[in-house]
Design a protein around this motif. Structure first.
Motif, PDB file in Angstrom:
ATOM      1  N   LEU A  17       0.864  -1.189   0.219  1.00 51.27           N
ATOM      2  CA  LEU A  17      -0.105  -0.023  -0.075  1.00 51.27           C
ATOM      3  C   LEU A  17       0.791   1.312  -0.191  1.00 51.27           C
ATOM      4  CD1 LEU A  17      -2.868  -0.470   2.839  1.00 51.27           C
ATOM      5  CD2 LEU A  17      -3.222  -0.170   0.315  1.00 51.27           C
ATOM      6  N   SER A  18       0.451   2.308  -0.673  1.00 51.15           N
ATOM      7  CA  SER A  18       1.083   3.613  -0.361  1.00 51.15           C
ATOM      8  C   SER A  18      -0.039   4.383   0.468  1.00 51.15           C
ATOM      9  CB  SER A  18       1.452   4.123  -1.669  1.00 51.15           C
ATOM     10  OG  SER A  18       0.544   4.552  -2.585  1.00 51.15           O
ATOM     11  N   TYR A  19       0.271   5.358   1.053  1.00 45.98           N
ATOM     12  CA  TYR A  19      -0.637   6.089   1.735  1.00 45.98           C
ATOM     13  C   TYR A  19      -0.642   7.794   1.232  1.00 45.98           C
ATOM     14  CZ  TYR A  19       0.284   2.305   4.962  1.00 45.98           C
ATOM     15  OH  TYR A  19       0.321   1.001   5.389  1.00 45.98           O
ATOM     16  N   ARG A  20      -1.784   8.214   1.257  1.00 46.39           N
ATOM     17  CA  ARG A  20      -1.941   9.684   0.759  1.00 46.39           C
ATOM     18  C   ARG A  20      -1.898  10.126   2.296  1.00 46.39           C
ATOM     19  NH1 ARG A  20      -1.142  11.309  -3.933  1.00 46.39           N
ATOM     20  NH2 ARG A  20      -2.213  10.400  -5.418  1.00 46.39           N
ATOM     21  N   ASN A  21      -0.880  11.285   2.521  1.00 49.22           N
ATOM     22  CA  ASN A  21      -0.714  11.731   3.765  1.00 49.22           C
ATOM     23  C   ASN A  21      -0.538  13.334   3.837  1.00 49.22           C
ATOM     24  OD1 ASN A  21       1.720  12.194   2.445  1.00 49.22           O
ATOM     25  ND2 ASN A  21       2.960  10.582   3.733  1.00 49.22           N
ATOM     26  N   GLN A  22      -1.170  14.004   2.899  1.00 51.45           N
ATOM     27  CA  GLN A  22      -1.083  15.277   3.003  1.00 51.45           C
ATOM     28  C   GLN A  22      -2.488  15.984   3.016  1.00 51.45           C
ATOM     29  OE1 GLN A  22       1.450  16.233  -0.630  1.00 51.45           O
ATOM     30  NE2 GLN A  22       2.917  17.056   0.789  1.00 51.45           N
ATOM     31  N   ALA A  23      -2.817  17.143   3.386  1.00 52.66           N
ATOM     32  CA  ALA A  23      -4.070  17.649   3.377  1.00 52.66           C
ATOM     33  C   ALA A  23      -4.568  17.804   1.997  1.00 52.66           C
ATOM     34  CB  ALA A  23      -3.907  19.083   3.930  1.00 52.66           C
ATOM     35  N   PHE A  24      -5.786  17.775   1.684  1.00 52.46           N
ATOM     36  CA  PHE A  24      -6.505  18.071   0.445  1.00 52.46           C
ATOM     37  C   PHE A  24      -6.994  19.369   0.493  1.00 52.46           C
ATOM     38  CE2 PHE A  24      -9.434  16.953  -3.180  1.00 52.46           C
ATOM     39  CZ  PHE A  24      -8.543  16.627  -4.116  1.00 52.46           C
ATOM     40  N   ILE A  25      -6.578  20.391  -0.172  1.00 53.26           N
ATOM     41  CA  ILE A  25      -7.452  21.628  -0.217  1.00 53.26           C
ATOM     42  C   ILE A  25      -7.387  21.938  -1.857  1.00 53.26           C
ATOM     43  CG2 ILE A  25      -7.212  23.932   0.535  1.00 53.26           C
ATOM     44  CD1 ILE A  25      -5.434  22.852   2.931  1.00 53.26           C
ATOM     45  N   ALA A  26      -8.540  22.499  -1.978  1.00 57.91           N
ATOM     46  CA  ALA A  26      -8.778  23.254  -3.431  1.00 57.91           C
ATOM     47  C   ALA A  26      -8.088  22.202  -4.479  1.00 57.91           C
ATOM     48  CB  ALA A  26      -7.986  24.588  -3.650  1.00 57.91           C
ATOM     49  N   GLY A  27      -8.708  20.802  -4.096  1.00 57.77           N
ATOM     50  CA  GLY A  27      -8.344  19.755  -5.325  1.00 57.77           C
ATOM     51  C   GLY A  27      -6.960  19.222  -5.544  1.00 57.77           C
ATOM     52  N   ARG A  28      -6.352  19.609  -4.406  1.00 50.99           N
ATOM     53  CA  ARG A  28      -4.642  19.233  -4.527  1.00 50.99           C
ATOM     54  C   ARG A  28      -4.222  18.847  -2.947  1.00 50.99           C
ATOM     55  NH1 ARG A  28      -0.650  22.576  -5.748  1.00 50.99           N
ATOM     56  NH2 ARG A  28      -1.529  24.389  -4.673  1.00 50.99           N
ATOM     57  N   TYR A  29      -3.418  17.758  -3.184  1.00 57.48           N
ATOM     58  CA  TYR A  29      -2.594  17.376  -1.964  1.00 57.48           C
ATOM     59  C   TYR A  29      -1.618  18.345  -1.630  1.00 57.48           C
ATOM     60  CZ  TYR A  29      -5.149  13.149  -1.965  1.00 57.48           C
ATOM     61  OH  TYR A  29      -6.023  12.079  -1.976  1.00 57.48           O
ATOM     62  N   VAL A  30      -1.509  18.743  -0.369  1.00 54.67           N
ATOM     63  CA  VAL A  30      -0.473  20.046   0.086  1.00 54.67           C
ATOM     64  C   VAL A  30      -0.028  19.577   1.636  1.00 54.67           C
ATOM     65  CG1 VAL A  30      -1.048  21.601  -1.383  1.00 54.67           C
ATOM     66  CG2 VAL A  30      -2.383  21.534   0.861  1.00 54.67           C
ATOM     67  N   PRO A  31       1.432  20.165   1.819  1.00 53.89           N
ATOM     68  CA  PRO A  31       1.813  19.722   3.068  1.00 53.89           C
ATOM     69  C   PRO A  31       1.035  20.856   3.881  1.00 53.89           C
ATOM     70  CG  PRO A  31       3.264  20.828   1.812  1.00 53.89           C
ATOM     71  CD  PRO A  31       2.197  20.574   0.808  1.00 53.89           C
ATOM     72  N   ALA A  32       1.323  20.596   5.511  1.00 59.04           N
ATOM     73  CA  ALA A  32       0.706  21.666   6.034  1.00 59.04           C
ATOM     74  C   ALA A  32       1.568  22.806   6.104  1.00 59.04           C
ATOM     75  CB  ALA A  32       0.789  21.055   7.741  1.00 59.04           C
ATOM     76  N   ALA A  33       1.123  24.172   6.310  1.00 60.77           N
ATOM     77  CA  ALA A  33       1.743  25.344   5.994  1.00 60.77           C
ATOM     78  C   ALA A  33       3.109  25.332   6.745  1.00 60.77           C
ATOM     79  CB  ALA A  33       0.917  26.530   6.200  1.00 60.77           C
ATOM     80  N   SER A  34       2.927  24.812   8.178  1.00 59.18           N
ATOM     81  CA  SER A  34       3.923  24.729   8.894  1.00 59.18           C
ATOM     82  C   SER A  34       5.093  23.595   8.749  1.00 59.18           C
ATOM     83  CB  SER A  34       3.474  24.408  10.290  1.00 59.18           C
ATOM     84  OG  SER A  34       3.120  23.150  10.581  1.00 59.18           O
ATOM     85  N   GLY A  35       4.683  22.783   7.603  1.00 58.81           N
ATOM     86  CA  GLY A  35       5.342  21.628   7.355  1.00 58.81           C
ATOM     87  C   GLY A  35       5.490  20.664   8.426  1.00 58.81           C
TER      88      GLY A  35
END
Ligand code: NAP
Ligand code: MG
Length: 500
Positions: A17-35
């Motif tokens: 398995l691979s894991y989705r582990n970033q936030a999903f905002i406005a249709g894209r996976y993104v890291p937390a702003a703080s990293g």
């Protein structure tokens, strides 16, 4: 012929398995702003699965901005209901298409047996979304019976930006009970999964996009309650919070709303549900099986768990033997083994909490009849034996407080009136059950029980067609059924003067 998957098959699949582990905002996976990230740990063996974005206030700002922009653009909010139906049906189909992967993610993440994540959680989640998809183009608005000189339209409009904050015990299913009606009604949604169980929410985010949800309509923010959860609760740009979780945190959301923008709040909170077995129950074996599954299913991590067993004193000893015989067959095992009925507790903290309650029950003088200990210590995971207390007094903490673990409290009674008094002597009011073959007793007791759901001669039955939610401090507002749509819509009156 394809054979049913085995423990080895699931282990192999889990390895790949691979894991989705970033936030999903406005249709894209993104890291937390703080990293920042936090470790997502599997309670099966204590191993870290992946590091997940730890969203905070800045991420909440970004998600609310995306959700608001999408709402105002109107590609979803103003789409024809038939169009929303089409997209949400496709979303449900994609969840089903990825059922095996999602079930595995749920099991690895929070420890429930794969047999149930594959047969209950994931199909249930898909069904909830499909059901609201099917409903939304069949709902009509109203015209009020006013004086004929006017035409008054009563129309439903989406509230805008909905924050769904959910617990870890049925991660995707609880989310879907909110996503289904909220999205069908045309809202933009920000989902905050519990920190213990973010993986399925993060995976379905992209399935929503693939199904055709416009960017920003469905966002997922993993993170902690005190940061991400609180920031959603206090945000001036969130119009509605739909919460499932503990009564304690539910109250925080009322406070957050009061101290910010008076957003609407609906709360599905805890329970301490009474399961009342009268001496004339039609089938004591069926009742005993239901009593055992009612408390041991999902490791007892169920809001409407049958945690208080109220039994007529004349049959109590014999009945409890039957319950324990079923319980004895539900010993915890590896959740990836399709034969396992009872899996791992969600994490170490919850395990410790449940064990503390077991100690408390003993200290208060209840009689421990079965279990009471941790199990499978070598696994590195979190397991507790099915546990049964007899001779419980309803004033004891194990009878009053939600344990959220496989711990049954048995209380004997002498007459149905006494059973009702004990049953209602709780701050909670989520669910209750009565076992009797007398139809008037059944109706009389069902009416007197202060709970959002009452079962007669069954336990934990329900469908997406029936409302679910609590009385008293089990919360307010209902998930499931068409009534759930009320939470995500507001009524507008448009009064048109027809006089010349
Ligand atoms: P919980 O601790 O109340 O958490 C629920 C959600 O609220 C999680 O996403 C959590 O985030 C967040 N949260 C925690 N503290 C917060 C804060 N200070 N401000 C804002 N958000 C906060 O409940 P849980 O332990 O996950 O789940 C078990 C509870 O859920 C039980 O009481 C159970 O009865 C209830 N439940 C009710 C129903 C129902 O339909 N009535 C269904 C299922 C479960 P983090 O976990 O990431 O911190
Ligand atoms: Mg986890």
């Amino acid at each position: 012929m394809a054979t049913a998957p085995t423990l080895d098959d699931y282990r192999k699949q889990a390895g790949g398995l691979s894991y989705r582990n970033q936030a999903f905002i406005a249709g894209r996976y993104v890291p937390a702003a703080s990293g920042k990230t936090f470790d997502c740990v599997s309670p099966i063996d204590g191993k870290v699965l992946t590091a997940v974005a730890a969203c905070e206030a800045e991420d909440v700002d970004r998600a609310v901005a995306a959700a608001r922009a999408a709402f105002e653009k109107g590609a979803w909010a103003n789409a024809a209901p038939a169009r929303r139906k089409q997209v949400l049906r496709r979303f449900a189909e994609l969840i089903l298409k990825h059922k095996d992967e999602l079930a595995l993610l749920e099991t690895l993440d929070m420890g429930k047996p794969i047999r149930y994540s594959a047969s209950v959680d994931i199909p249930g989640a898909a069904n909830a979304i499909a059901w609201y998809a099917e409903a939304i183009d069949k709902l009509y608005d109203e015209i009020a019976p006013t004086d004929p000189s006017a035409l008054a339209l009563i129309t439903r409009e989406p509230v805008g930006v909905v924050a769904a904050v959910v617990p870890w015990n049925f991660p995707l299913l609880m989310a879907s009970w909110k996503l289904g009606p909220a999205l069908a009604a045309g809202n933009s949604v920000i989902l905050k999964p519990a920190e213990q169980s973010p993986l399925t929410a993060l995976r379905v985010a992209e399935l929503g996009l693939e199904a055709g949800l416009p960017e920003g309509v469905f966002n997922v923010l993993p993170g902690f309650g005190e940061t991400a959860g609180q920031a959603l609760g206090r945000h001036m740009g969130v119009d509605c919070v739909a919460f499932t979780g503990s009564t304690e945190v539910g109250k925080y959301f009322l406070k957050y709303a009061a101290e910010s923008n008076m957003k609407t709040v609906s709360l599905e909170c805890g329970g301490k549900s009474p399961n009342i077995v009268l001496a004339d129950a039609p089938d004591l074996d069926a009742a005993a099986k239901a009593a055992a599954f009612g408390i041991f299913f999902n490791q007892g991590e169920v809001c409407n768990a049958a945690s208080r067993l109220l039994v007529d004193a004349s049959i109590k000893d014999a009945f409890l033997e039957k319950v324990m015989a079923v319980g004895a067959r539900l010993q915890p095992g590896n959740p990836l083994d399709p034969k396992t009925h009872m899996g791992a507790m969600v994490d170490r903290a919850q395990t410790a909490r449940v064990l503390d309650y077991i100690d408390q029950g003993r200290a208060d003088g209840a009689e421990l009849r079965m279990g009471g200990k941790q199990a499978l210590a070598d696994s590195g995971g979190c397991y507790i034996e099915p546990t049964v207390f007899d001779k419980v007094d309803n004033r004891m903490r194990i009878a009053q407080e939600e344990i959220f673990g496989p711990v049954l409290s048995t209380i004997a009674f002498k007459a149905p009136e006494e059973a009702l008094r004990i049953a209602n002597d709780t701050i909670y009011g989520l669910a209750a059950a009565v076992w009797t073959r007398d139809i008037s007793t059944a109706h009389r007791m069902a009416r007197a029980l202060r709970a959002g759901v009452v079962w007669v001669n069954t336990y934990d039955a329900g469908e997406i067609t029936t409302p679910f939610g609590g009385y008293k401090q089990s919360g307010f507002g209902r998930d499931r059924s068409l009534h759930a749509i009320d939470k995500y819509t507001q009524l507008k009156t448009t009064w048109i003067n027809l006089a010349r």
